[in-house]
Design a protein around this motif. Structure first.
Motif, PDB file in Angstrom:
ATOM      1  N   GLN A 502     -19.974 -51.158 -33.259  1.00  0.00           N
ATOM      2  CA  GLN A 502     -19.714 -49.909 -34.401  1.00  0.00           C
ATOM      3  C   GLN A 502     -19.594 -48.839 -34.676  1.00  0.00           C
ATOM      4  O   GLN A 502     -20.858 -47.955 -34.269  1.00  0.00           O
ATOM      5  CB  GLN A 502     -20.602 -50.313 -35.842  1.00  0.00           C
ATOM      6  CG  GLN A 502     -20.959 -51.586 -35.895  1.00  0.00           C
ATOM      7  CD  GLN A 502     -21.693 -51.755 -37.217  1.00  0.00           C
ATOM      8  OE1 GLN A 502     -22.170 -51.408 -37.330  1.00  0.00           O
ATOM      9  NE2 GLN A 502     -20.909 -51.990 -38.859  1.00  0.00           N
ATOM     10  N   LEU A 503     -18.322 -47.612 -34.556  1.00  0.00           N
ATOM     11  CA  LEU A 503     -18.192 -46.801 -34.385  1.00  0.00           C
ATOM     12  C   LEU A 503     -18.813 -46.705 -35.709  1.00  0.00           C
ATOM     13  O   LEU A 503     -18.474 -46.257 -36.689  1.00  0.00           O
ATOM     14  CB  LEU A 503     -16.534 -46.427 -34.142  1.00  0.00           C
ATOM     15  CG  LEU A 503     -16.484 -47.157 -32.625  1.00  0.00           C
ATOM     16  CD1 LEU A 503     -14.205 -46.615 -33.034  1.00  0.00           C
ATOM     17  CD2 LEU A 503     -16.594 -46.595 -31.460  1.00  0.00           C
ATOM     18  N   CYS A 504     -19.004 -45.015 -35.430  1.00  0.00           N
ATOM     19  CA  CYS A 504     -19.423 -44.171 -36.332  1.00  0.00           C
ATOM     20  C   CYS A 504     -17.477 -42.712 -37.046  1.00  0.00           C
ATOM     21  O   CYS A 504     -17.307 -42.750 -36.225  1.00  0.00           O
ATOM     22  CB  CYS A 504     -20.555 -42.831 -35.859  1.00  0.00           C
ATOM     23  SG  CYS A 504     -22.235 -44.202 -36.720  1.00  0.00           S
ATOM     24  N   PRO A 505     -17.784 -42.709 -38.159  1.00  0.00           N
ATOM     25  CA  PRO A 505     -16.676 -41.533 -38.358  1.00  0.00           C
ATOM     26  C   PRO A 505     -16.727 -40.825 -38.432  1.00  0.00           C
ATOM     27  O   PRO A 505     -17.770 -40.507 -37.844  1.00  0.00           O
ATOM     28  CB  PRO A 505     -16.715 -41.689 -40.348  1.00  0.00           C
ATOM     29  CG  PRO A 505     -18.038 -42.301 -40.300  1.00  0.00           C
ATOM     30  CD  PRO A 505     -18.352 -43.059 -39.295  1.00  0.00           C
ATOM     31  N   PRO A 506     -15.730 -39.504 -38.189  1.00  0.00           N
ATOM     32  CA  PRO A 506     -16.001 -38.438 -37.368  1.00  0.00           C
ATOM     33  C   PRO A 506     -16.960 -37.522 -38.704  1.00  0.00           C
ATOM     34  O   PRO A 506     -17.190 -38.329 -39.698  1.00  0.00           O
ATOM     35  CB  PRO A 506     -14.623 -37.350 -37.959  1.00  0.00           C
ATOM     36  CG  PRO A 506     -13.943 -38.795 -37.849  1.00  0.00           C
ATOM     37  CD  PRO A 506     -14.349 -39.996 -38.711  1.00  0.00           C
ATOM     38  N   PRO A 507     -17.859 -36.921 -37.567  1.00  0.00           N
ATOM     39  CA  PRO A 507     -19.258 -36.641 -38.015  1.00  0.00           C
ATOM     40  C   PRO A 507     -18.465 -35.480 -39.644  1.00  0.00           C
ATOM     41  O   PRO A 507     -17.894 -35.088 -39.297  1.00  0.00           O
ATOM     42  CB  PRO A 507     -19.259 -35.082 -36.887  1.00  0.00           C
ATOM     43  CG  PRO A 507     -18.243 -35.009 -36.446  1.00  0.00           C
ATOM     44  CD  PRO A 507     -17.412 -36.273 -36.281  1.00  0.00           C
ATOM     45  N   PRO A 508     -19.774 -35.599 -40.735  1.00  0.00           N
ATOM     46  CA  PRO A 508     -20.143 -34.851 -41.175  1.00  0.00           C
ATOM     47  C   PRO A 508     -19.776 -33.157 -41.326  1.00  0.00           C
ATOM     48  O   PRO A 508     -20.291 -32.374 -40.827  1.00  0.00           O
ATOM     49  CB  PRO A 508     -20.677 -35.193 -42.171  1.00  0.00           C
ATOM     50  CG  PRO A 508     -21.541 -35.232 -41.765  1.00  0.00           C
ATOM     51  CD  PRO A 508     -20.755 -35.716 -40.274  1.00  0.00           C
TER      52      PRO A 508
END
Length: 871
Positions: A502-508
């Motif tokens: 699972q990929l993480c969305p772009p960092p916050p």
């Protein structure tokens, strides 16, 4: 004889003269020239008596009268003990011999660490002598070195404490006593200190955000747990409505904060599709996007719901290519340079050695614009010594080892390396070093049923270290490879279905952090280091981690809090490299920026006890050092005197007393004190004998003159025939000076020579006789002020009241420099002021007032002035 006694008794009684007195028995004394035939004595009859050695009559004369009264002999106790106080062992001896009668008491001063018997400080003259004896014995003391306070310190600079002395100890910032206070008291007792002070780690009551705490305490001990619950509509980071935090060595384990549970549907580009589509989204939910009508997405293809809202920004549906990516200060690109980069293309960066990356190491071309560059900041932390490697060597390298530096290991002959050959310095810590295992002790790997058959059962086949084997899983075309590393297959030989990554969305974009806008998705386990904006401080972990498709450990950037005025240090001042104008500005603001470092300097004669630097951290100063007085060596030598008790060294504040030889004494205190490595100036032992007996024209000596007279000795005179005594007829030797004169008054009203006054003189020549009405004028020496009538008149053989010469006050430049002050209206190096005159002072430039305002208007009082202080 009996008849005579009876007749005598009848005679006294019959004539009302009272009962006669029988022969007296005088304890410690005897009658002069008395026979028992004189007794019984009649009332009012007197007899001369004297006392034994060490005893005197109540009048303290060498002899006196014993009188028969109606009630008996008077005085009732003719001889009283006379105690002489001229020496105190291990204590302060009086300047001159003092005499006390039986029943009188004197207060004494023992040296520090000594006391009279039974801890008394007074002696009483009794019939058998002093009680207790004039001897100070050592008493129990407590030493500062006998007690160590973990996370605390004794606030006083004293090293030894007498019995029953109470002193204060203080805890360092962040620590409190067992009852929750920042300081406590301990007492020196016979068995040592009353208690072992304890400074325990504490946490102040935290500030709660959208939460209610289940305790009303104001402070908490180490490992104390504090439970809280969120207000309605809010939950904590774990998605629960309740939680707890623990007080640890670095403060609270987490922030007791609750956040809105949901994110609302955001406004989106009309060509942008979002899924999964829901009414509301909880914190942690991820929203993914796609573009319609053949458009290309510009920006992140997914966003995550945080307690502060959606992040990163929502994408749009556009398309554009990018020019060359920007250069990174103190870093470089990993990719080969191209002239043009397509939309969504990613470029990676790495920082140069000694620099640490903050922000995403990847940037992306988004609709013709590159996302935010990371920042390479210099990493000041260096690594220590290279770790030792058993049976191995390291290639020569020169310290210091900065961030990013690597060193290479090698194993000795007959040993094999297990693990990476290089180790790298990362933020002050070395990465895990390899191992050197004896080659003949390397473990073998067991076979697997997944390996192709070799004619024997697979589980009985063993493979040597570094053997590479391949195998194929059922239903799969590709082959897998694994290598034997000291008994373990790497990677593990397995045909289990691998979980989909699972990929993480772009960092916050963390609030108040530096810009790290990017649209790149990250794989599980990847980390990004966060850099807060200027004047903000990161709290919690510095890195966020991609785990299970979500970003974990989101830090906060909190505003740096300044500190108020730094703590004052006894006998010490704060160093400052800033100008006087800047120091004055800081003093007016009463605020120092977070991270400010200040150093202390001790006064001359004192040394710093520990690190002399304090640091402002989030509104609090670190624990200050102490200025400890320097010890002294042997006291100075004086003529005609010796030290009562000599030691090799003396602590700050310790006193020693000089004993003058017989016939010598000091004109002031006989003790000196150790003050910061130097002794105060001792008084000289000067002769206390008197010579050159004065002569008087109206009186003559009653005895033969001697060569010298001891201090305290008296000499009697008698008036000439045409003068009569009007008061004392003696003068006394006091410390080599004659005090007094015979009071002989002319019987015809004439006066003798006018008496002298201290610090003054008579303007006319002295005469032996002055007729009544004569006037003489007195004047004072330079810088002394005359108080009273300067003209004195002879009336009926006596002079009228004499004036006084009051001492002036002297203020020197040296004294003012020591107190950091100067005269407000004058600039003389030295001035003289009369009694009751006012002297005005002010602080020198760059110093501030340490004493109240009114002390800067000092008044001269009989030669003394109290100075104000500035620091």
């Amino acid at each position: 004889m009996l008849i005579n006694v009876l007749l005598t008794l009848w005679f006294y009684t019959a004539h009302g003269q009272g009962k006669p007195c029988s022969y007296p028995v005088i304890k410690h004394g005897r009658l002069y020239y008395s026979y028992r035939g004189y007794f019984p004595a009649r009332v009012h009859q007197q007899f001369v008596y004297s006392c034994d050695h060490h005893f005197v009559p109540p009048s303290q004369r060498s002899w006196d009268h014993l009188t028969c009264t109606a009630e008996g002999w008077s005085p009732e106790e003719p001889c009283l003990r006379q105690c002489i106080f001229n020496y105190l062992e291990n204590g302060h001896t009086p300047h001159r011999e003092e005499k006390y009668l039986q029943g009188e008491t004197v207060r004494v001063r023992c040296y520090e660490g000594y006391s009279l018997q039974n801890d008394q400080n007074t002696m009483t003259c009794t019939e058998s002598g002093w009680s207790p004896p004039p001897r100070c014995i050592r008493v129990k003391t407590c030493s500062k070195s006998n007690i160590r306070i973990e996370n605390g310190f004794l606030s006083e600079s004293t090293f030894t404490y007498p019995l029953n002395k109470q002193t204060e100890y203080k805890c360092k910032p962040g620590y409190v006593t067992a009852d929750g206070k920042t300081s406590g008291l301990i007492t020196c007792l016979k068995n040592g200190w009353s208690a072992q002070p304890v400074c325990i780690k504490s946490c102040d009551r935290p500030v709660f955000e959208k939460a209610r705490v289940k305790s009303d305490g104001t402070w908490f001990r180490l490992n104390d747990r504090l439970d809280y619950e969120c207000v309605d509509g809010y939950e904590n980071r774990d998605g629960r409505t309740t939680g707890s935090i623990v007080c640890g060595q670095d403060g609270w384990s987490d922030k007791a904060a609750c956040y809105e549970r949901e994110c609302s549907i955001p406004e989106m580009d009309p060509y942008l599709n979002a899924y999964p589509r829901k009414e509301t989204y909880k914190v942690g939910d991820v929203l993914k996007f796609s573009c319609s009508q053949g458009r290309i997405m510009v920006g992140a293809d997914s966003v995550q719901c945080y307690h502060f809202g959606w992040s990163p920004k929502l994408p749009t549906c556009k398309v554009k290519s990018c020019a060359l990516p920007p250069e990174l200060p103190n870093g470089k690109r990993k990719e080969i340079h191209k002239e043009e980069y397509a939309h969504n293309e990613v470029v990676e960066y790495a920082c140069n050695p000694k620099f640490l990356m903050k922000g995403s190491h990847k940037i992306q071309c988004v609709d013709g614009e590159w996302t935010a560059l990371p920042v390479c900041i210099e990493e000041e932390r260096t690594c220590g010594n290279i770790p030792d490697l058993d049976h191995g060597d390291v290639k020569p390298s020169v310290p210091p080892y900065h961030h990013g530096d690597s060193v290479e290991f090698s194993c000795r002959e007959a040993f094999t390396m297990i693990g990476p050959r290089f180790i790298t310095c990362i933020s002050g810590e070395w990465t895990q070093p390899p191992q050197c295992i004896a080659t003949d002790q390397l473990r073998k790997c067991k076979g697997s049923i997944l390996f192709p058959p070799e004619g024997r059962p697979a589980h009985k086949i063993e493979y040597d270290h570094n053997t590479n084997r391949s195998y194929q899983c059922r239903g799969k075309s590709e082959r897998k490879h694994s290598i034997c590393i000291n008994g373990e297959w790497d990677p593990k030989v397995d045909c289990k279905e691998e979980a989909k990554i699972q990929l993480c969305p772009p960092p916050p974009q963390v609030p108040n952090a530096c810009d790290m806008t990017t649209t790149v998705n990250y794989q599980d386990g990847e980390k990004i280091s966060i850099l807060c904006k200027e004047n903000y401080l990161i709290q919690d972990a510095e890195e966020i981690v991609c785990k299970g498709g979500r970003w974990q450990s989101i830090p906060r950037c909190i505003e740096k809090i300044g500190c108020s005025q730094p703590p004052q240090l006894d006998h010490g001042t704060i160093n400052s490299s800033s100008s006087a104008e800047e120091r004055r500005e800081i003093h007016e603001q009463r605020l120092y920026a977070h991270g400010t470092k200040l150093s202390y300097t001790c006064e001359e004669g004192f040394e710093i006890s520990e690190n002399n630097v304090i640091i402002c951290h989030m509104g609090k100063w670190s624990s200050p050092p102490q200025c400890v007085g320097l010890p002294c060596g042997l006291p100075p030598y004086i003529q005609n005197g010796v030290i009562s008790h000599k030691k090799d060294s003396y602590q700050y504040g310790e006193e020693v007393t000089y004993d003058c030889d017989e016939g010598f004494g000091t004109d002031g205190p006989a003790s000196i004190r150790c003050l910061g490595g130097e002794w105060s100036r001792p008084q000289d032992c000067i002769s206390t004998n008197c010579v050159n007996l004065p002569t008087f024209e109206d009186a003559v000596l009653t005895d033969r003159e001697k060569d010298f007279y001891r201090s305290g000795e008296k000499v009697a005179f008698k008036c000439l025939s045409y003068y009569q005594l009007d008061g004392s007829n003696t003068i006394q030797c006091i410390k080599s000076k004659w005090i007094g004169r015979p009071a002989c008054r002319d019987s015809q009203g004439k006066c003798g020579p006018p008496p002298p006054i201290d610090n003054g003189y008579i303007t006319s020549l002295l005469k032996s006789v002055y007729p009544t009405g004569s006037i003489v004028e007195y004047r004072c020496q330079a810088y002394y002020e005359l108080r009273g009538n300067r003209n004195v008149v002879c009336r009926n053989g006596e002079w009228s009241q004499l004036p006084k010469c009051l001492e002036a006050c002297t203020v020197s430049e040296e004294t003012m420099r020591k107190h950091h002050i100067q005269l407000r209206w004058k600039h003389d190096k030295k001035i003289y002021s009369k009694t009751e005159d006012t002297i005005e002072f002010m602080c020198r430039y760059g110093y501030r007032e340490l004493t109240p305002k009114h002390t800067f208007r000092a008044t001269c009082r009989e030669g003394k002035v109290v100075y104000p202080r500035c620091g």
